[in-house]
Motif scaffolding. Structure first.
Motif, mmCIF file in Angstrom:
data_model
loop_
_atom_site.group_PDB
_atom_site.id
_atom_site.type_symbol
_atom_site.label_atom_id
_atom_site.label_comp_id
_atom_site.label_asym_id
_atom_site.label_seq_id
_atom_site.Cartn_x
_atom_site.Cartn_y
_atom_site.Cartn_z
ATOM 1 N N MET A 1 -0.631 19.861 -5.304
ATOM 2 C CA MET A 1 -1.700 20.169 -6.263
ATOM 3 C C MET A 1 -2.969 20.604 -5.537
ATOM 4 O O MET A 1 -3.646 21.553 -5.934
ATOM 5 C CB MET A 1 -1.997 18.954 -7.137
ATOM 6 N N ALA A 2 -3.305 19.902 -4.461
ATOM 7 C CA ALA A 2 -4.519 20.228 -3.720
ATOM 8 C C ALA A 2 -4.430 21.614 -3.100
ATOM 9 O O ALA A 2 -5.393 22.396 -3.148
ATOM 10 C CB ALA A 2 -4.766 19.176 -2.634
ATOM 11 N N GLU A 3 -3.274 21.925 -2.522
ATOM 12 C CA GLU A 3 -3.099 23.252 -1.926
ATOM 13 C C GLU A 3 -3.160 24.339 -2.993
ATOM 14 O O GLU A 3 -3.771 25.404 -2.784
ATOM 15 C CB GLU A 3 -1.763 23.305 -1.188
ATOM 16 N N ARG A 4 -2.534 24.085 -4.111
ATOM 17 C CA ARG A 4 -2.559 25.057 -5.208
ATOM 18 C C ARG A 4 -3.995 25.315 -5.678
ATOM 19 O O ARG A 4 -4.411 26.471 -5.845
ATOM 20 C CB ARG A 4 -1.737 24.536 -6.396
ATOM 21 N N ALA A 5 -4.732 24.237 -5.912
ATOM 22 C CA ALA A 5 -6.097 24.385 -6.427
ATOM 23 C C ALA A 5 -6.968 25.173 -5.465
ATOM 24 O O ALA A 5 -7.766 26.030 -5.878
ATOM 25 C CB ALA A 5 -6.700 23.013 -6.700
ATOM 26 N N ALA A 6 -6.832 24.899 -4.180
ATOM 27 C CA ALA A 6 -7.630 25.625 -3.185
ATOM 28 C C ALA A 6 -7.269 27.109 -3.173
ATOM 29 O O ALA A 6 -8.153 27.976 -3.088
ATOM 30 C CB ALA A 6 -7.416 25.008 -1.799
ATOM 31 N N ARG A 7 -5.976 27.400 -3.264
ATOM 32 C CA ARG A 7 -5.544 28.797 -3.241
ATOM 33 C C ARG A 7 -5.961 29.530 -4.518
ATOM 34 O O ARG A 7 -6.330 30.713 -4.467
ATOM 35 C CB ARG A 7 -4.026 28.858 -3.063
ATOM 36 N N MET A 8 -5.907 28.850 -5.639
ATOM 37 C CA MET A 8 -6.318 29.481 -6.889
ATOM 38 C C MET A 8 -7.821 29.749 -6.921
ATOM 39 O O MET A 8 -8.269 30.807 -7.369
ATOM 40 C CB MET A 8 -5.905 28.620 -8.076
ATOM 41 N N ALA A 9 -8.612 28.809 -6.434
ATOM 42 C CA ALA A 9 -10.063 29.022 -6.387
ATOM 43 C C ALA A 9 -10.403 30.211 -5.506
ATOM 44 O O ALA A 9 -11.358 30.957 -5.779
ATOM 45 C CB ALA A 9 -10.755 27.761 -5.888
ATOM 46 N N ALA A 10 -9.619 30.403 -4.459
ATOM 47 C CA ALA A 10 -9.897 31.485 -3.505
ATOM 48 C C ALA A 10 -9.663 32.870 -4.104
ATOM 49 O O ALA A 10 -10.220 33.855 -3.595
ATOM 50 C CB ALA A 10 -9.043 31.306 -2.252
#
Length: 419
Positions: free
Chosen positions: A388-397
């Motif tokens: 989830m954390a990796e996904r959120a960071a990639r989506m924000a980017a």
């Protein structure tokens, strides 16, 4: 019979549900008659999956109740006017639901090509659930349109037609619009996932058209799609699409709907290199599971930081539909050497609204467990197998810069919680 001889009051009964051919396969002569004569019959329901003819509009709502799988094309205005009842359903489910009587079908109204030498009428421009509707209906009314191409695949025998109405008019066309800078930027990122021998599933619109224009240097591409537009013609004629490397249906483009212009229809006419199939085949997981290098490209209204996709509704406004997205996302994500792409612009309403969001404002069309790659004009976020954390960071980017700081803070909260 001639169109002016069609008396629906002698054929339809109050309480009937009519299932009508959709998309560019709309039988416009029959629909015009239904709009005109429907009020004198009363208590009619029309089911149509999509509409591009422009004939369905709020002022015709007194002719029948309207149901659909979504608000695609002209149906969006009907939804806005409160004149559309939406059935949440995958497009692959419509045919079986008609066969089972869950979606009623008392009358089938379809547009077909002139018959071949064996007396079979091609389904022409749309083949999805036409056969299911004809098989279930008490009465089948067919518009036999001299300008509809004869396409190989699904057909209707003359013996299955109860009322035939002859016409000679241009079928509905959906011509491609201008491709903007944002479309081009998204397309260039999507094209990176398409290599030689890839099998494509794409829709129609600015991004799909832009993607297809970037593939001129590829070799032996294949097509297995629920719909194709004009852009596929150039790739076939230039030798880029050969379907030669497909594990099934080698040499043949598999498709369920022609959504385009006369250019596409003329190419499809009696073309053995294309086969029109029902959604039982185009969207079937067992069929799709046999294809390697399957790259699917679908769209969304918004996507949240964990990868949940909303392709249907924003607040009280119903704007899209479930369609075949889930089937193709799942298939592309699992295909060896393939990819499942959800492509969308990072913002809407002139940049005032982010389409990458902390929480969806509508339903989850495709679950985050199915999602593979999300693409905006700012980048591609590969989510499959990520926390989830990796996904959120990639989506924000890949969000619009104006909203990125707020989304990064939300992503940080997800990272602290772990979910």
């Amino acid at each position: 019979m001639a169109p002016d001889q069609l008396d629906l009051t002698a054929i339809l009964k109050p309480g009937d549900t009519i299932v009508m051919g959709q998309g560019c396969g709309e039988p416009t002569t029959l629909l015009e008659a239904l709009i005109e004569q429907g009020p004198s019959i009363g208590d009619l329901t029309l089911f149509v999956a999509t509409s591009f003819s422009g004939l369905l509009k709020p002022e015709t709502a007194n002719s029948f109740a309207l149901t659909s799988m979504g608000a695609i094309g002209a149906l969006r205005s009907m939804a806005k006017a409160g004149a559309l009842r939406v059935i949440p359903v995958h497009v692959r489910q419509i045919g079986p639901l008609i066969a089972a009587g869950v979606i009623p079908c008392d009358v089938a109204m379809v547009q077909l090509s002139p018959a071949d030498e064996s007396g079979n009428h091609s389904c022409g421009l749309i083949s999805d659930h036409i056969g299911a509707a004809v098989a279930k209906a008490r009465v089948t009314i067919a518009e036999i349109n001299a300008q509809v191409p004869f396409t190989y695949g699904e057909s209707v025998p003359a013996s299955a037609i109860d009322v035939a109405v002859e016409s000679d008019r241009a079928p509905v066309e959906v011509k491609g619009g201008a491709i903007g800078e944002t479309d081009q930027a998204i397309a260039s990122l999507c094209a990176n996932y398409i290599g030689d021998g890839s099998v494509l599933q794409v829709g129609v619109g600015g991004v799909p058209d832009a993607v297809l224009r970037l593939l001129g240097d590829r070799k032996d591409l294949g097509v297995h799609s629920g719909m194709v537009g004009d852009g596929i013609v150039d790739l076939v004629e230039s030798g880029v699409v050969t379907n030669a490397r497909k594990e099934i249906d080698a040499g043949v483009t598999i498709n369920g709907a022609l959504i385009g212009s006369r250019k596409l229809y003329d190419w499809a006419d009696r073309n053995p290199a294309m086969r029109m199939c029902t959604t039982d085949y185009t969207h079937d997981p067992a069929v799709l599971g046999q294809l390697s290098r399957l790259v699917t490209i679908n769209s969304a209204i918004e996507v949240d930081l964990t990868g949940q996709v909303n392709a249907e509704q924003i607040g009280s406004a119903y704007l899209g539909g479930t369609g075949g997205q889930v089937d193709f996302v799942r298939a592309g994500a699992f295909s060896p050497g393939g990819a499942a792409i959800i492509a969308l612009s990072a913002s809407a309403k002139g940049g005032s609204l982010s389409k990458i969001v902390k929480s969806l404002s509508g339903p989850v069309t495709t679950a985050r467990t199915e999602v593979d790659v999300i693409v905006t004009e700012y980048g591609a976020a590969e989510l499959k197998g990520r926390t989830m954390a990796e996904r959120a960071a990639r989506m924000a980017a890949i969000a619009h810069p104006d909203f990125r700081e707020e989304l990064e803070r939300a992503a940080h909260e997800i990272a602290k919680r772990g979910y």
